[in-house]
Design a protein around this motif. Sequence first.
Motif, PDB file in Angstrom:
ATOM      1  N   TRP A 234       0.827  -1.214   0.000  1.00  0.00           N
ATOM      2  CA  TRP A 234       0.000   0.000   0.000  1.00  0.00           C
ATOM      3  C   TRP A 234       0.851   1.249   0.000  1.00  0.00           C
ATOM      4  O   TRP A 234       2.022   1.243   0.388  1.00  0.00           O
ATOM      5  CB  TRP A 234      -0.991   0.007   1.156  1.00  0.00           C
ATOM      6  N   ALA A 259      -4.041   3.186   1.329  1.00  0.00           N
ATOM      7  CA  ALA A 259      -4.446   2.991   2.734  1.00  0.00           C
ATOM      8  C   ALA A 259      -4.533   4.361   3.390  1.00  0.00           C
ATOM      9  O   ALA A 259      -3.724   5.246   3.119  1.00  0.00           O
ATOM     10  CB  ALA A 259      -3.401   2.144   3.463  1.00  0.00           C
ATOM     11  N   ASP A 280      -8.175   0.815  -0.374  1.00  0.00           N
ATOM     12  CA  ASP A 280      -8.074  -0.648  -0.251  1.00  0.00           C
ATOM     13  C   ASP A 280      -7.933  -1.088   1.199  1.00  0.00           C
ATOM     14  O   ASP A 280      -8.280  -2.220   1.537  1.00  0.00           O
ATOM     15  CB  ASP A 280      -6.860  -1.127  -1.054  1.00  0.00           C
ATOM     16  N   TYR A 281      -7.390  -0.196   2.043  1.00  0.00           N
ATOM     17  CA  TYR A 281      -7.172  -0.535   3.460  1.00  0.00           C
ATOM     18  C   TYR A 281      -7.627   0.627   4.330  1.00  0.00           C
ATOM     19  O   TYR A 281      -7.289   1.787   4.037  1.00  0.00           O
ATOM     20  CB  TYR A 281      -5.690  -0.815   3.746  1.00  0.00           C
ATOM     21  N   ARG A 283      -7.178   2.295   7.956  1.00  0.00           N
ATOM     22  CA  ARG A 283      -6.119   2.256   8.969  1.00  0.00           C
ATOM     23  C   ARG A 283      -6.575   2.709  10.353  1.00  0.00           C
ATOM     24  O   ARG A 283      -5.754   2.944  11.232  1.00  0.00           O
ATOM     25  CB  ARG A 283      -4.970   3.172   8.526  1.00  0.00           C
ATOM     26  N   LYS A 308      -9.953  -3.926   3.264  1.00  0.00           N
ATOM     27  CA  LYS A 308      -9.443  -4.675   4.409  1.00  0.00           C
ATOM     28  C   LYS A 308      -8.943  -3.713   5.481  1.00  0.00           C
ATOM     29  O   LYS A 308      -8.738  -2.524   5.223  1.00  0.00           O
ATOM     30  CB  LYS A 308      -8.300  -5.594   3.964  1.00  0.00           C
ATOM     31  N   THR A 309      -8.683  -4.257   6.667  1.00  0.00           N
ATOM     32  CA  THR A 309      -8.172  -3.426   7.754  1.00  0.00           C
ATOM     33  C   THR A 309      -6.644  -3.405   7.733  1.00  0.00           C
ATOM     34  O   THR A 309      -5.987  -4.315   7.219  1.00  0.00           O
ATOM     35  CB  THR A 309      -8.626  -3.962   9.123  1.00  0.00           C
ATOM     36  N   GLY A 310      -6.102  -2.364   8.336  1.00  0.00           N
ATOM     37  CA  GLY A 310      -4.643  -2.251   8.495  1.00  0.00           C
ATOM     38  C   GLY A 310      -4.414  -1.332   9.675  1.00  0.00           C
ATOM     39  O   GLY A 310      -3.880  -0.234   9.532  1.00  0.00           O
ATOM     40  N   GLY A 336      -6.551  -7.255   7.139  1.00  0.00           N
ATOM     41  CA  GLY A 336      -5.494  -7.119   6.142  1.00  0.00           C
ATOM     42  C   GLY A 336      -4.130  -7.354   6.767  1.00  0.00           C
ATOM     43  O   GLY A 336      -3.451  -8.347   6.511  1.00  0.00           O
TER      44      GLY A 336
END
Length: 402
Positions: A234, A259, A280-281, A283, A308-310, A336
């Motif tokens: 990312w 992200a 995409d992510y 945070r 997704k998560t990050g 993620g």
Amino acid sequence: MKITGLKVMVCSPGRNFVTVKIETDKGVFGLGDATLNGREKAVAAYLESHLTSCLIGRDPFDTEDIWNYLYKGAYWRRGPVTMTAIGAVDIALWDIKSKALEVPLYQLLGGKSRNRLMAYTHAQGQDLAETVEDVVAVKEQGFRAIRVQSGIPGLKKVYGVSDKESYEPAVKSSRPVEENWSTAKYLEFIPKLFSAVRKEVGADIHLLHDAHHRLSPIEAARLGKELESYHLYWLEDATAAELQDRFRIIRQHTTTPLAVGEVFNSVYDCHQLMIEHLIDYIRMTVAHGGGITPMMKIANLASFHNIKTGCHGPSDLSPINMAACLHFGMAINNYGIQEYMGYPQETADVFSTSYKFADGYFTLDESPGLGVNYDEKKAKTFPYEKAYLPINRLEDGTLWDW
Ligand code: KDG
Ligand code: MG
């Protein structure tokens, strides 16, 4: 079960942390992380002056109602101080509930969705050669994903690089130190850096980069485009996100995954980013995002949009937040990656954890609740020390995004 007390404890074992302990009439207690880097005392005051009396006598199992009571009941919604205070209470209540039921917290959030959780850590260097060398060293420690930050030729002090072994942004002083910035110099250098790093480490490692809100949308689009062939996991905080539609410009131009969200504290900070598939992510981290209760809803919304998560996981949030992120990550389908910078020994001496980290992955055991203990006696030997995050100026002195 009834809540009988709330203690707010501020300590500085290596850096400042604010910890909430909620006590009950059954002897079970819960811990929450209320640390907001550089603004610790504001959250502590919010908790002590405004939330404690509202919680005494409440049933700690009523996590949904208590969260809404604190969020809607204040009338003044959102903001990092408010949401970190509410987040710490919510984490502590989930800790109590899962300890009382004698299960790890993730069991109450959906159970195990995976066996282990991938983490990324930081590599840094003053220049290209030193940064490449650090990436190789971090890879050798077993990390599968590495965030790469480097000094920029011609700039004295930039984000993500320090002369210490690990990067610690807050400095103990009476006012913020100053870093400097030139977008032109940065954009010229970063593609060369990633070309060298990718060549050195090969394809089999995830590379990440944090632009720390410094670029305009079109500059971020250029960077994303120029980094495409190095296949980043990312590009983080490519531009400041107060206006979510700024991400449309970046998205239209590049396939580099995006992200954002470490400074967000509510679903309304990322709603448009999600429904328009602009990132995409996400945070956001549990403590700053208002706790487990809203973060589960945010993760669910994200899951419908392939996001997704990050979770943000710097060393300026305590191991209590780290544990909360890991239980949350264990339970959701769209996990993620987790950021992990490690903690200095003094911090680990105050906060003992049951989560384990090895070879780039976290694992959780069957310990009830979050699985974190806080040594109050030891914590008292590390009193609060005023510290600030830096500020950032352009070469002509203009104040810039940090
Ligand atoms: O307190 C602010 C830091 O946590 C932040 O600057 C670190 O950008 C950061 C990151 O990605 O961890
Ligand atoms: Mg960041």
